[in-house]
Design a protein around this motif. Structure first.
Motif, PDB file in Angstrom:
ATOM      1  N   MET A 260     -10.734  -4.668   0.353  1.00 30.85           N
ATOM      2  CA  MET A 260     -12.122  -5.024   0.077  1.00 30.85           C
ATOM      3  C   MET A 260     -12.762  -4.013  -0.878  1.00 30.85           C
ATOM      4  O   MET A 260     -13.548  -4.391  -1.760  1.00 30.85           O
ATOM      5  CB  MET A 260     -12.912  -5.107   1.373  1.00 30.85           C
ATOM      6  CG  MET A 260     -14.353  -5.536   1.194  1.00 30.85           C
ATOM      7  SD  MET A 260     -15.240  -5.680   2.756  1.00 30.85           S
ATOM      8  CE  MET A 260     -16.849  -6.212   2.172  1.00 30.85           C
ATOM      9  N   ALA A 261     -12.437  -2.731  -0.715  1.00 32.64           N
ATOM     10  CA  ALA A 261     -13.020  -1.700  -1.572  1.00 32.64           C
ATOM     11  C   ALA A 261     -12.747  -1.979  -3.041  1.00 32.64           C
ATOM     12  O   ALA A 261     -13.620  -1.813  -3.905  1.00 32.64           O
ATOM     13  CB  ALA A 261     -12.484  -0.329  -1.177  1.00 32.64           C
ATOM     14  N   SER A 262     -11.537  -2.416  -3.345  1.00 30.43           N
ATOM     15  CA  SER A 262     -11.207  -2.750  -4.730  1.00 30.43           C
ATOM     16  C   SER A 262     -11.979  -3.973  -5.204  1.00 30.43           C
ATOM     17  O   SER A 262     -12.504  -4.006  -6.320  1.00 30.43           O
ATOM     18  CB  SER A 262      -9.703  -2.996  -4.850  1.00 30.43           C
ATOM     19  OG  SER A 262      -9.354  -3.405  -6.156  1.00 30.43           O
ATOM     20  N   ALA A 263     -12.073  -4.975  -4.340  1.00 30.97           N
ATOM     21  CA  ALA A 263     -12.728  -6.230  -4.728  1.00 30.97           C
ATOM     22  C   ALA A 263     -14.219  -6.058  -4.980  1.00 30.97           C
ATOM     23  O   ALA A 263     -14.794  -6.740  -5.836  1.00 30.97           O
ATOM     24  CB  ALA A 263     -12.495  -7.291  -3.654  1.00 30.97           C
ATOM     25  N   VAL A 264     -14.873  -5.162  -4.241  1.00 31.64           N
ATOM     26  CA  VAL A 264     -16.323  -5.009  -4.365  1.00 31.64           C
ATOM     27  C   VAL A 264     -16.706  -3.852  -5.269  1.00 31.64           C
ATOM     28  O   VAL A 264     -17.891  -3.539  -5.414  1.00 31.64           O
ATOM     29  CB  VAL A 264     -16.993  -4.815  -2.991  1.00 31.64           C
ATOM     30  CG1 VAL A 264     -16.664  -5.970  -2.061  1.00 31.64           C
ATOM     31  CG2 VAL A 264     -16.599  -3.486  -2.352  1.00 31.64           C
ATOM     32  N   SER A 265     -15.723  -3.223  -5.922  1.00 29.44           N
ATOM     33  CA  SER A 265     -16.006  -2.024  -6.707  1.00 29.44           C
ATOM     34  C   SER A 265     -17.019  -2.267  -7.817  1.00 29.44           C
ATOM     35  O   SER A 265     -17.772  -1.359  -8.198  1.00 29.44           O
ATOM     36  CB  SER A 265     -14.703  -1.466  -7.294  1.00 29.44           C
ATOM     37  OG  SER A 265     -14.091  -2.408  -8.162  1.00 29.44           O
ATOM     38  N   ALA A 266     -17.095  -3.503  -8.338  1.00 33.02           N
ATOM     39  CA  ALA A 266     -18.048  -3.796  -9.406  1.00 33.02           C
ATOM     40  C   ALA A 266     -19.494  -3.618  -8.972  1.00 33.02           C
ATOM     41  O   ALA A 266     -20.382  -3.391  -9.812  1.00 33.02           O
ATOM     42  CB  ALA A 266     -17.834  -5.215  -9.921  1.00 33.02           C
ATOM     43  N   TRP A 267     -19.746  -3.705  -7.661  1.00 33.58           N
ATOM     44  CA  TRP A 267     -21.121  -3.531  -7.185  1.00 33.58           C
ATOM     45  C   TRP A 267     -21.650  -2.119  -7.427  1.00 33.58           C
ATOM     46  O   TRP A 267     -22.867  -1.880  -7.333  1.00 33.58           O
ATOM     47  CB  TRP A 267     -21.214  -3.872  -5.700  1.00 33.58           C
ATOM     48  CG  TRP A 267     -21.299  -5.341  -5.420  1.00 33.58           C
ATOM     49  CD1 TRP A 267     -20.369  -6.121  -4.796  1.00 33.58           C
ATOM     50  CD2 TRP A 267     -22.373  -6.216  -5.762  1.00 33.58           C
ATOM     51  NE1 TRP A 267     -20.793  -7.428  -4.731  1.00 33.58           N
ATOM     52  CE2 TRP A 267     -22.027  -7.513  -5.322  1.00 33.58           C
ATOM     53  CE3 TRP A 267     -23.594  -6.045  -6.414  1.00 33.58           C
ATOM     54  CZ2 TRP A 267     -22.852  -8.622  -5.498  1.00 33.58           C
ATOM     55  CZ3 TRP A 267     -24.432  -7.144  -6.599  1.00 33.58           C
ATOM     56  CH2 TRP A 267     -24.059  -8.406  -6.144  1.00 33.58           C
ATOM     57  N   ALA A 268     -20.773  -1.175  -7.755  1.00 32.82           N
ATOM     58  CA  ALA A 268     -21.228   0.182  -8.057  1.00 32.82           C
ATOM     59  C   ALA A 268     -22.084   0.215  -9.316  1.00 32.82           C
ATOM     60  O   ALA A 268     -22.923   1.110  -9.483  1.00 32.82           O
ATOM     61  CB  ALA A 268     -20.027   1.117  -8.218  1.00 32.82           C
ATOM     62  N   THR A 269     -21.886  -0.774 -10.201  1.00 35.45           N
ATOM     63  CA  THR A 269     -22.635  -0.802 -11.460  1.00 35.45           C
ATOM     64  C   THR A 269     -23.422  -2.090 -11.655  1.00 35.45           C
ATOM     65  O   THR A 269     -24.020  -2.294 -12.714  1.00 35.45           O
ATOM     66  CB  THR A 269     -21.671  -0.635 -12.644  1.00 35.45           C
ATOM     67  OG1 THR A 269     -20.665  -1.656 -12.594  1.00 35.45           O
ATOM     68  CG2 THR A 269     -20.993   0.734 -12.597  1.00 35.45           C
ATOM     69  N   VAL A 270     -23.435  -2.961 -10.648  1.00 33.44           N
ATOM     70  CA  VAL A 270     -24.108  -4.259 -10.761  1.00 33.44           C
ATOM     71  C   VAL A 270     -25.232  -4.340  -9.740  1.00 33.44           C
ATOM     72  O   VAL A 270     -25.091  -3.877  -8.612  1.00 33.44           O
ATOM     73  CB  VAL A 270     -23.102  -5.416 -10.529  1.00 33.44           C
ATOM     74  CG1 VAL A 270     -23.827  -6.758 -10.429  1.00 33.44           C
ATOM     75  CG2 VAL A 270     -22.070  -5.453 -11.644  1.00 33.44           C
ATOM     76  N   LYS A 271     -26.349  -4.924 -10.151  1.00 30.46           N
ATOM     77  CA  LYS A 271     -27.441  -5.189  -9.227  1.00 30.46           C
ATOM     78  C   LYS A 271     -27.938  -6.612  -9.450  1.00 30.46           C
ATOM     79  O   LYS A 271     -27.898  -7.135 -10.564  1.00 30.46           O
ATOM     80  CB  LYS A 271     -28.593  -4.213  -9.420  1.00 30.46           C
ATOM     81  CG  LYS A 271     -28.285  -2.790  -8.971  1.00 30.46           C
ATOM     82  CD  LYS A 271     -29.531  -1.902  -9.022  1.00 30.46           C
ATOM     83  CE  LYS A 271     -29.230  -0.506  -8.520  1.00 30.46           C
ATOM     84  NZ  LYS A 271     -30.424   0.369  -8.543  1.00 30.46           N
ATOM     85  N   SER A 272     -28.398  -7.234  -8.376  1.00 31.65           N
ATOM     86  CA  SER A 272     -28.942  -8.590  -8.471  1.00 31.65           C
ATOM     87  C   SER A 272     -29.974  -8.795  -7.369  1.00 31.65           C
ATOM     88  O   SER A 272     -29.723  -8.433  -6.208  1.00 31.65           O
ATOM     89  CB  SER A 272     -27.824  -9.638  -8.337  1.00 31.65           C
ATOM     90  OG  SER A 272     -28.369 -10.938  -8.211  1.00 31.65           O
ATOM     91  N   ASP A 273     -31.107  -9.367  -7.727  1.00 36.48           N
ATOM     92  CA  ASP A 273     -32.127  -9.677  -6.727  1.00 36.48           C
ATOM     93  C   ASP A 273     -31.625 -10.684  -5.703  1.00 36.48           C
ATOM     94  O   ASP A 273     -32.161 -10.775  -4.597  1.00 36.48           O
ATOM     95  CB  ASP A 273     -33.386 -10.235  -7.410  1.00 36.48           C
ATOM     96  CG  ASP A 273     -34.102  -9.184  -8.244  1.00 36.48           C
ATOM     97  OD1 ASP A 273     -33.853  -7.988  -8.004  1.00 36.48           O
ATOM     98  OD2 ASP A 273     -34.882  -9.565  -9.139  1.00 36.48           O
ATOM     99  N   GLN A 274     -30.577 -11.443  -6.074  1.00 35.82           N
ATOM    100  CA  GLN A 274     -30.009 -12.434  -5.158  1.00 35.82           C
ATOM    101  C   GLN A 274     -29.194 -11.772  -4.042  1.00 35.82           C
ATOM    102  O   GLN A 274     -28.920 -12.403  -3.023  1.00 35.82           O
ATOM    103  CB  GLN A 274     -29.099 -13.388  -5.937  1.00 35.82           C
ATOM    104  CG  GLN A 274     -29.800 -14.192  -7.006  1.00 35.82           C
ATOM    105  CD  GLN A 274     -30.484 -15.413  -6.451  1.00 35.82           C
ATOM    106  OE1 GLN A 274     -29.836 -16.273  -5.873  1.00 35.82           O
ATOM    107  NE2 GLN A 274     -31.791 -15.485  -6.613  1.00 35.82           N
TER     108      GLN A 274
END
Length: 358
Positions: A260-274
């Motif tokens: 899961m850590a690899s799959a969600v790693s993009a959230w370190a640089t992504v933000k969304s109000d959703q």
């Protein structure tokens, strides 16, 4: 209380892990066994690219194979993602599956949450909720109406008449998949949708709050009392020896966290109000929780002997109410097929009968 099995692959074929062919073969064997043992449902996720779910980009294909090999087991998407598929295509695929299964399909729809998946499909994260709501409504109307003209925000088509229509009339049961977002639960209740909830990722209080919001919305909207369906998913590790079950759980859950850590790693640089708070998911994916002892104590994981798991489920029924379906997440690919088969037999023979009247 009913019991199903949940397949969530967390393997990628490296370091001795099962190949896709092996994973599917094991899954089909386990589904046949579940049908033989009297389990209620088998459920499969939709994910892409990563070892975290990536062996299941199209649950409909796998579930069609399950349907062909079983007689009673309901087949469930947990969940398909309307944002990634045109509604005419998705509605047609699901209607075919409902007919192939002889009317045994439960359709779970989800929003998805991995930024890399949205990027690959060219879909902005900020459109996820709107695309989800439009996709679900379009599928239901395609199943139930003729000469449908659709003028949505994201899709326009028609007039069209879907063939085949689903085997279940007016359409298969529709579920909303949620991690407990209160707005999602409220809207699902208002619209008369059923609910799929991953109960293992939240506290008892949060799950109770989500179910309370959902049930109140269902009742306030005038939907028939007692007709709502609630599916709760928990990892399950069962053995006649408690320590063996715990070791299995520790290993599988550690692998799940790593993948899961690899799959969600993009959230370190992504933000969304959703997706409020998801920007913290990358840092929280590993080491974000207690050990298995505490998670079992909190009933976030079912683990131990049949007596242990039976006691856990008695408490879960008291917490969340009778009439729920408990999905046992058993097939990640990290345990040998024989180990999972043994656990399914132990559960069917020594745990499930205690809840036949609940």
């Amino acid at each position: 209380m009913k019991f199903g099995i949940v397949f969530f692959p967390t393997v990628g074929g490296t370091d001795g892990e099962p190949t896709p062919t092996q994973y599917y073969d094991d899954g089909l064997h386990l589904a046949e066994l579940a049908d033989e043992l009297g389990y209620f449902q088998v459920k499969l996720v939709e994910h892409y690219f990563f070892d975290y779910g990536g062996y299941s980009p199209d649950p409909i294909t796998f579930l069609a194979a399950v349907a062909a090999r079983t007689r009673r087991l309901r087949v469930a998407t947990g969940a398909v993602i309307p944002a990634f598929t045109h509604p005419v295509k998705l509605a047609g695929q699901l209607a075919m599956l409902d007919n192939i299964s002889g009317g045994r399909l439960d359709v779970g729809f989800g929003r998805a949450f991995l930024p890399d998946e949205f990027a690959a499909f060219g879909i902005p994260l900020d459109e996820s909720r709107a695309r989800f709501e439009e996709g679900v409504e379009a599928c239901v109307r395609l199943w139930t109406e003729d000469d449908l003209t659709w003028n949505g925000t994201f899709h326009q088509f028609g007039p069209v008449t879907m063939l085949p229509k689903p085997a279940q009339l007016p359409h298969p049961p529709v579920f909303v998949a949620s991690t407990g977002n209160l707005d999602s639960c409220r809207i699902a209740g208002e619209q008369g949708r059923h609910l799929q909830l991953i109960a293992s990722v939240a506290t008892r209080e949060k799950v109770q709050e989500a179910l309370g919001v959902y049930r109140r919305a269902w009742a306030d909207a005038g939907h028939p009392a007692g007709t709502e369906r609630i599916d709760l998913t928990f990892p399950c590790f069962l053995d006649e020896d408690r320590e063996t079950a715990y070791r299995q759980g520790e290993y599988v859950e550690r692998k799940m966290s790593e993948k899961m850590a690899s799959a969600v790693s993009a959230w370190a640089t992504v933000k969304s109000d959703q997706y409020p708070g998801y920007d913290r998911m990358a840092s929280a994916a590993i080491g974000n929780g207690a050990g298995i002892d505490e998670r079992v104590k909190e009933n976030k994981i079912l683990a131990g002997t049949p007596d242990d798991v039976r006691a856990q489920l008695t408490e879960i029924a008291d917490w969340y109410g009778d009439g729920i379906t408990v999905g046992l997440s058993v097939h990640s690919g990290q345990l040998p097929r024989a180990t999972v088969e043994r656990a399914l037999r132990l559960f069917a023979e020594h745990v499930a009968p205690a809840f036949a009247d609940r």
